[in-house]
Write an enzyme that holds these catalytic residues in place. Structure first.
Site, PDB file in Angstrom:
ATOM      1  N   PHE A 159      45.395  21.472  30.098  1.00 44.86           N
ATOM      2  CA  PHE A 159      45.816  20.441  31.052  1.00 44.86           C
ATOM      3  C   PHE A 159      46.740  20.986  32.128  1.00 44.86           C
ATOM      4  O   PHE A 159      46.882  20.391  33.197  1.00 44.86           O
ATOM      5  CB  PHE A 159      46.488  19.276  30.307  1.00 44.86           C
ATOM      6  CG  PHE A 159      47.945  19.452  30.007  1.00 44.86           C
ATOM      7  CD1 PHE A 159      48.910  18.847  30.807  1.00 44.86           C
ATOM      8  CD2 PHE A 159      48.366  20.187  28.907  1.00 44.86           C
ATOM      9  CE1 PHE A 159      50.263  18.980  30.518  1.00 44.86           C
ATOM     10  CE2 PHE A 159      49.703  20.323  28.617  1.00 44.86           C
ATOM     11  CZ  PHE A 159      50.660  19.722  29.426  1.00 44.86           C
ATOM     12  N   LYS A 160      47.353  22.129  31.879  1.00 42.54           N
ATOM     13  CA  LYS A 160      48.270  22.696  32.866  1.00 42.54           C
ATOM     14  C   LYS A 160      47.550  23.018  34.183  1.00 42.54           C
ATOM     15  O   LYS A 160      48.174  23.074  35.238  1.00 42.54           O
ATOM     16  CB  LYS A 160      48.926  23.960  32.308  1.00 42.54           C
ATOM     17  CG  LYS A 160      49.603  23.779  30.944  1.00 42.54           C
ATOM     18  CD  LYS A 160      50.773  22.836  31.003  1.00 42.54           C
ATOM     19  CE  LYS A 160      51.361  22.563  29.629  1.00 42.54           C
ATOM     20  NZ  LYS A 160      52.133  23.641  29.059  1.00 42.54           N
ATOM     21  N   ASP A 161      46.224  23.218  34.120  1.00 42.46           N
ATOM     22  CA  ASP A 161      45.467  23.494  35.350  1.00 42.46           C
ATOM     23  C   ASP A 161      45.559  22.338  36.341  1.00 42.46           C
ATOM     24  O   ASP A 161      45.494  22.548  37.557  1.00 42.46           O
ATOM     25  CB  ASP A 161      43.990  23.743  35.034  1.00 42.46           C
ATOM     26  CG  ASP A 161      43.752  25.076  34.353  1.00 42.46           C
ATOM     27  OD1 ASP A 161      44.462  26.044  34.675  1.00 42.46           O
ATOM     28  OD2 ASP A 161      42.855  25.138  33.498  1.00 42.46           O
TER      29      ASP A 161
ATOM     30  N   LEU B   2      48.857  23.257  37.883  1.00 44.30           N
ATOM     31  CA  LEU B   2      49.092  24.645  38.303  1.00 44.30           C
ATOM     32  C   LEU B   2      47.983  25.227  39.167  1.00 44.30           C
ATOM     33  O   LEU B   2      48.101  26.360  39.623  1.00 44.30           O
ATOM     34  CB  LEU B   2      49.354  25.516  37.072  1.00 44.30           C
ATOM     35  CG  LEU B   2      50.759  25.300  36.513  1.00 44.30           C
ATOM     36  CD1 LEU B   2      50.910  25.931  35.138  1.00 44.30           C
ATOM     37  CD2 LEU B   2      51.808  25.849  37.467  1.00 44.30           C
TER      38      LEU B   2
ATOM     39  N   THR C 129      50.958  27.010  29.792  1.00 38.54           N
ATOM     40  CA  THR C 129      51.515  27.096  31.142  1.00 38.54           C
ATOM     41  C   THR C 129      51.366  28.503  31.707  1.00 38.54           C
ATOM     42  O   THR C 129      51.044  28.683  32.881  1.00 38.54           O
ATOM     43  CB  THR C 129      52.997  26.690  31.151  1.00 38.54           C
ATOM     44  OG1 THR C 129      53.101  25.299  30.868  1.00 38.54           O
ATOM     45  CG2 THR C 129      53.642  26.951  32.505  1.00 38.54           C
TER      46      THR C 129
END
Length: 498
Positions: free
Chosen positions: A111-113, A116, A146
């Site tokens: 989900f960090k994509d 980020l 992350t």
């Protein structure tokens, strides 16, 4: 809109400068001075828009110093770049009596994509807008996801370097390989001989070391962050709560104005805090359910009002949540109290004594929105197995933690509001744990054989970013102790990147 510190620093910045800075000068986190408000017409209008268009609309409410064209360019480069494996970017899938919001269809399968891929675009645009000449060095502490997402997002971005610290032995083998094989002239990955909190505390200490920062400034380098302490990392996460609601409206699952619940697996409190912002803006959210693993410091806080990090640290099968210091909780305390002196005092107590108590009145206010529980590794595995048996859906351990806690919430409260379980990672990133839960023997089997084993049980293909790890060269071998992280940063800052 201006941004100021949760701890009372009088300095007010526009969003571009706050994003470049990352952390406020007094060690606090940047927060908006006002909360944008939306109505149902705004929310219903999102239904026919692409994810990129939804993002531009929501971000425009907060990033008011960016032009419409600048934001459009940022979100297009972030999401419409051929690196997401689904047109929806963040699809909502019906699953039994719930919905699952899948946030892991980006290039690093986490989900960090969602944030980020966008933060580098926001920061690069901010550097141009403000005329900043210094080079920016991004420091990241990661519990697994992350790090890779930030490395991939900032790879070879002009005027920016990135250095990632991760806990040695504290991430999955796939997560480790994703980072250690990272390409790019401006990247560095270093293992820390400690846990995630050691790495995160070390990064915070480096930010707060004035003499060290002055030494970097002489080299034309300033520090910033890609962790969710950076506003530019947190604000993109608000978008997918609105997007999920719009998709549920389009599917006829809910009616306009109907309140829904979200259960979020979280360690650093950033993902669920984005849901809180969405609710404050006017999104019809009834409850936000905070799901933890055995490192259940957030569960205890949301039940008692006492935040106490002085406890045993556990390595679990949901390692991205193996965190005892939840940085973004500071922002919630600020928004709930509006009292920077209180927030600064609590953070000082946490640093000096390892705990703080917000009192019964504030706890009652927080509990109007938040509910919390946790799930053991054993129950997480049972949930993975049960979900697969009943729905044939393959959930990663973090998603299973959320699903399990969502069930506990519904059983404990009898709440009938539609439940959205936030799914934060592809099961392929944790193939060993998932296969163990499905009854497949994994001892002594290499990671890539496990990927193939899981593919036989999963309708989704192995993500290209993970499949390609089979042949990638390990490029980063650095290791340091928590007390020598500053030396590692100075060495990277002094090295030529070309």
């Amino acid at each position: 809109m201006k941004y100021s510190s949760t701890r009372g620093n009088a300095e007010k910045l526009d969003s571009a400068r706050a994003i470049i800075r990352g952390l406020a000068a007094d060690g606090g986190l940047f927060v908006p001075d006002a909360m944008p408000q939306v109505d149902m017409a705004f929310i219903e209008g999102l239904q026919k828009l692409s994810y990129e268009e939804r993002a531009a609309k929501v971000l425009g409410l907060f990033l008011t110093d960016y032009t419409a064209d600048e934001l459009k360019g940022c979100v297009t480069r972030a999401y419409d770049n051929g690196r997401f494996d689904t047109v929806k970017r963040a699809p909502v899938k019906a699953m039994a009596d719930k919905s699952v919001l899948e946030l892991w269809h980006g290039p690093t399968s986490a989900f960090k994509d969602m944030a980020l891929q966008l933060l580098p675009q926001l920061m690069s645009t901010a550097l141009k807008k403000t005329g900043e000449k210094d080079e920016v060095l991004i420091l990241v502490a990661t519990s697994g996801d992350t790090g890779k997402a930030a490395l991939e997002g900032f790879r070879d971005v002009p005027q920016i370097r990135i250095m990632v610290f991760y806990p040695q032995g504290g991430v999955s083998r796939i997560q480790q390989l994703q980072m250690l094989t990272q390409e790019g002239k401006n990247v560095n990955v270093t293992a820390v001989t400690g846990n995630f909190d050691d790495a995160q505390s070390g990064v915070k200490m480096i930010f707060g070391d004035k003499a060290f920062n002055e030494e970097l400034a002489k080299k034309g380098i300033r520090l910033s962050s890609a962790n969710s302490i950076n506003w530019g990392r947190l604000v993109p996460q608000i978008v997918y709560y609105f997007s999920a609601y719009a998709d549920l409206l389009s599917a006829g699952t809910i009616k306009a104005g109907e309140e829904i619940n979200f259960t979020v697996p979280t360690g650093n409190f950033g993902d669920i805090l984005a849901g809180f912002y969405a609710k404050c803006m006017g999104l019809p959210v009834h409850q936000l359910i905070c799901a933890s693993n055995t490192n259940n410091v957030l569960t205890d806080f949301l039940r008692t009002g006492v935040y106490d990090r002085q406890r045993e640290f556990f390595k679990t099968i949901s390692p991205s949540m193996d965190i005892l210091i939840s940085s973004n909780l500071e922002r919630l305390l600020y928004h709930m109290t509006g009292d920077t002196a209180k927030v600064a005092g609590w953070m000082q107590e946490l640093q000096q004594n390892g705990r703080y108590d917000v009192g019964e009145d504030l706890l009652a206010k927080i509990q109007q929105t938040f509910w919390a529980d946790w799930t053991s590794d054993e129950d997480t595995e049972k949930c993975i197995g049960s979900l697969y048996e009943t729905t044939h859906y393959v959930a990663d351990p973090h998603t299973a933690v959320a699903w399990s806690v969502a069930e506990k919430y519904q059983q404990a409260t009898g709440d009938k509001h539609h439940m959205v379980v936030v799914s934060t990672a592809s099961p392929y990133k944790f193939n060993g744990s998932v296969l163990d839960a499905l009854g497949v023997k994994t001892a002594g089997v290499d990671e890539f054989t496990l990927l193939d084993e899981l593919q036989q049980r999963n309708a989704d293909k192995i993500p290209e970013g993970l499949a390609s790890l089979r042949t990638k060269e390990v490029r980063h071998k650095g290791v340091c102790a928590p007390e020598t992280m500053e030396d590692a940063v100075m060495a990277f800052a002094s090295a030529k990147t070309e």
